[in-house]
Design an enzyme around this catalytic site. Structure first.
Site, PDB file in Angstrom:
ATOM      1  N   TYR A   1      -0.152  50.389   0.555  1.00  0.00           N
ATOM      2  CA  TYR A   1       0.607  51.121   1.568  1.00  0.00           C
ATOM      3  C   TYR A   1      -0.195  52.246   2.220  1.00  0.00           C
ATOM      4  O   TYR A   1       0.262  52.874   3.163  1.00  0.00           O
ATOM      5  CB  TYR A   1       1.864  51.710   0.935  1.00  0.00           C
ATOM      6  CG  TYR A   1       2.998  50.731   0.821  1.00  0.00           C
ATOM      7  CD1 TYR A   1       3.288  49.858   1.866  1.00  0.00           C
ATOM      8  CD2 TYR A   1       3.776  50.668  -0.320  1.00  0.00           C
ATOM      9  CE1 TYR A   1       4.329  48.957   1.775  1.00  0.00           C
ATOM     10  CE2 TYR A   1       4.822  49.772  -0.426  1.00  0.00           C
ATOM     11  CZ  TYR A   1       5.086  48.919   0.625  1.00  0.00           C
ATOM     12  OH  TYR A   1       6.118  48.026   0.525  1.00  0.00           O
ATOM     13  N   HIS A   2      -1.362  52.573   1.670  1.00  0.00           N
ATOM     14  CA  HIS A   2      -2.220  53.606   2.245  1.00  0.00           C
ATOM     15  C   HIS A   2      -1.472  54.919   2.448  1.00  0.00           C
ATOM     16  O   HIS A   2      -1.721  55.650   3.414  1.00  0.00           O
ATOM     17  CB  HIS A   2      -2.824  53.120   3.574  1.00  0.00           C
ATOM     18  CG  HIS A   2      -3.380  51.735   3.455  1.00  0.00           C
ATOM     19  ND1 HIS A   2      -2.682  50.632   3.842  1.00  0.00           N
ATOM     20  CD2 HIS A   2      -4.523  51.277   2.919  1.00  0.00           C
ATOM     21  CE1 HIS A   2      -3.375  49.540   3.574  1.00  0.00           C
ATOM     22  NE2 HIS A   2      -4.514  49.909   3.000  1.00  0.00           N
ATOM     23  N   CYS A   3      -0.529  55.199   1.526  1.00  0.00           N
ATOM     24  CA  CYS A   3       0.256  56.445   1.552  1.00  0.00           C
ATOM     25  C   CYS A   3       1.027  56.615   2.850  1.00  0.00           C
ATOM     26  O   CYS A   3       1.337  57.737   3.245  1.00  0.00           O
ATOM     27  CB  CYS A   3      -0.624  57.692   1.320  1.00  0.00           C
ATOM     28  SG  CYS A   3      -1.514  57.660  -0.217  1.00  0.00           S
ATOM     29  N   THR A   4       1.289  55.526   3.549  1.00  0.00           N
ATOM     30  CA  THR A   4       2.003  55.670   4.811  1.00  0.00           C
ATOM     31  C   THR A   4       3.066  54.581   4.965  1.00  0.00           C
ATOM     32  O   THR A   4       2.962  53.705   5.819  1.00  0.00           O
ATOM     33  CB  THR A   4       1.028  55.747   6.016  1.00  0.00           C
ATOM     34  OG1 THR A   4       1.783  55.888   7.220  1.00  0.00           O
ATOM     35  CG2 THR A   4       0.110  54.537   6.111  1.00  0.00           C
TER      36      THR A   4
ATOM     37  N   ASN B   1       1.830  60.357   3.836  1.00  0.00           N
ATOM     38  CA  ASN B   1       2.747  61.061   2.944  1.00  0.00           C
ATOM     39  C   ASN B   1       2.430  62.555   2.839  1.00  0.00           C
ATOM     40  O   ASN B   1       3.276  63.346   2.434  1.00  0.00           O
ATOM     41  CB  ASN B   1       2.723  60.432   1.548  1.00  0.00           C
ATOM     42  CG  ASN B   1       3.669  59.242   1.457  1.00  0.00           C
ATOM     43  OD1 ASN B   1       4.587  59.108   2.266  1.00  0.00           O
ATOM     44  ND2 ASN B   1       3.452  58.367   0.482  1.00  0.00           N
TER      45      ASN B   1
END
Lengths: 389, 87
Positions: A344-347, A106
């Site tokens: 989501y691991h910012c992705t 992100n």
């Protein structure tokens, strides 16, 4: 409430931040804090100059690590996100075109989408296969004369896959675009030479593979690229001028820097250089191979990212069909003392590529301190949980 | 006598120059930039006339940006040393 963690932790969250840090990092920070943490670049007294030298020494360490010939082309940033924002927002004009991939963090996607909304910047996303690779011919087709920037990660923070930066740089060069590389997962684990790879901007964290403290990072900016600063303010230089100085690194370093953190970062870089980045990367890769071999035998478990034997950084993400990833990560932590990351691991786009949008995944990630025994503990715990649900 | 002053806009670039000159065992002194050159808070190096060419060469080779090299003139009318730009 006592927040101290008494139970020994098996720390497998190095992709978020490395832990523990080398003793030399702690010592360098303590020395800086106790002896010379004046404000660098502000004032000519001895302690301010000593603090300035700390910054310069770390800059030199980073320069030799990344093949940068002029240390002034590296600007310190508080983290990779800030570096990516500086790179993205600093080089784009209204109407420009950018090509990126479907597995960016992100910290790349959000500034790009902001630039799309605010400045009518056109953004295209290259598709990514399940192994975390892109089709270079698709990338080439998406580029046009309007393409000002290609931005991509060196290694995916979800899949651990490694992109062919040199080939991507050749495409960028052929269309006259700049290449910005997000080295959040590769710096300190894969050798990076900006000149040899053809990288125009390299955003890197200080607190992951470089083993420095949180709050450190940086951006390499090619001398041929005049980026607009993202942050304006005091630099301790050309103070009589209204405009931000043009001189580097001051142009991109307004405000008091994180001197103590940068002292620690310098020690972290020295530590990994003594071991060798390739040695660290190989150690992490061997651990991923062991984890993949063992985890693939667990019933109902799906591994994400490159196949066994393929190159990758120290990241192994997976899902168990019988249990929600966040519940699995919670049980690993509370019942087994194993720290991993779920979600989501910012992705979110990478999860779309990996077909894990609905569930997210569990990510285990290894560092130089991680042992085979740590990975065994993870595998045993996952096996145990899988058989119990 | 240190009659020359090399002024920098960036203290980081001044410190880079300092390290390079130290490596080459050149004699110099780090000083706050005289306000006559700039009233900012930058740093300068002062050194003798015989080192001027060598120092300029090193700084150029390493792409270090300087504000300029100045020669002090102690015999100015005011009695204080004044500076004239050399490079």
């Amino acid at each position: 409430m006592n927040d101290t963690i008494h139970q020994p932790v098996i720390y497998l969250d190095h992709a978020a931040t490395s832990f523990p840090k080398p003793e030399s990092v702690l010592q360098a920070m303590q020395h800086s804090m106790r002896e010379e943490a004046a404000n660098p670049g502000r004032g000519g007294h001895k302690m301010a100059i000593a603090a300035g030298r700390v910054l310069m020494r770390t800059r030199l360490e980073l320069s030799s690590l990344f093949g940068v010939s002029n240390p002034s082309d590296i600007a310190f940033m508080p983290n990779t996100t800030a570096a990516l924002n500086q790179g993205i927002q600093g080089c784009l004009q209204p109407g420009d075109h950018v090509v990126t991939t479907m597995m960016e963090h992100n910290s790349v996607r959000r500034p790009l989408e902001y630039m799309r909304k605010k400045y009518q910047v056109d953004v295209d996303y290259v598709t990514v296969d399940e192994a975390g690779q892109i089709d270079l011919s698709e990338l080439r087709k998406l580029c046009s004369r309007k393409t000002r920037l290609i931005v991509c990660n060196h290694s995916s923070n979800l899949l651990g896959s490694i992109l062919p930066i040199q080939e991507i740089a050749e495409i960028a060069q052929s269309v006259g675009a700049w290449l910005l590389v997000d080295a959040a997962q590769s710096a300190g684990s894969i050798p990076v030479d900006v000149k040899a790879l053809g990288i125009d901007m390299l955003a890197f964290p200080g607190h992951k593979g470089l083993l420095g403290p949180q709050g450190t990072g940086g951006l390499y900016i090619s001398p041929s690229l005049d980026l607009e600063p993202l942050i304006y303010g005091g630099t301790g230089s050309q103070s009589e001028e209204v405009d931000q100085p043009s001189v580097r690194p001051d142009r991109y370093e307004a405000g008091t820097p994180n001197t103590v953190g940068i002292a620690g970062l310098g020690a972290g870089v020295r530590y990994i250089k003594d071991i060798g980045v390739s040695v660290i990367g190989h150690h992490e890769w061997l651990l991923t191979q062991y984890a993949i071999e063992q985890l693939s035998a667990v019933r109902g478990l799906r591994l994400l990212g490159p196949q066994l034997g393929e190159p990758r950084t120290g990241i192994v993400s997976f899902i168990l069909e019988s249990i929600d990833p966040s519940a699995l990560a919670f049980r690993l932590d509370r019942e087994y003392g194993i720290a991993v990351r779920a979600g989501y691991h910012c992705t979110p786009l990478a999860h779309q590529s990996a077909n894990t949008t609905l569930s997210g995944a569990v990510r285990s990630s290894f560092g130089y301190d991680t042992t085979k025994k740590d990975v065994e503990a993870l595998v045993d715990a996952v096996r145990h949980i899988a058989s119990s649900v | 006598m240190n009659t020359f002053v090399m002024a920098f806009d960036s203290s980081q670039q001044a410190l880079r120059a300092e390290m390079l000159l130290e490596q080459k065992a050149i004699v110099f002194e780090m000083i706050p930039t005289p306000s006559e050159i700039t009233a900012g808070c930058a740093l300068s190096l002062s050194f003798s006339a015989q080192e001027v060419d060598r120092i300029i060469e090193i700084v150029k080779a390493e792409h270090i940006e300087i504000r300029g090299v100045f020669r002090s003139n102690p015999s100015s009318a005011s009695g204080d040393s004044s500076f004239e730009q050399w490079v």
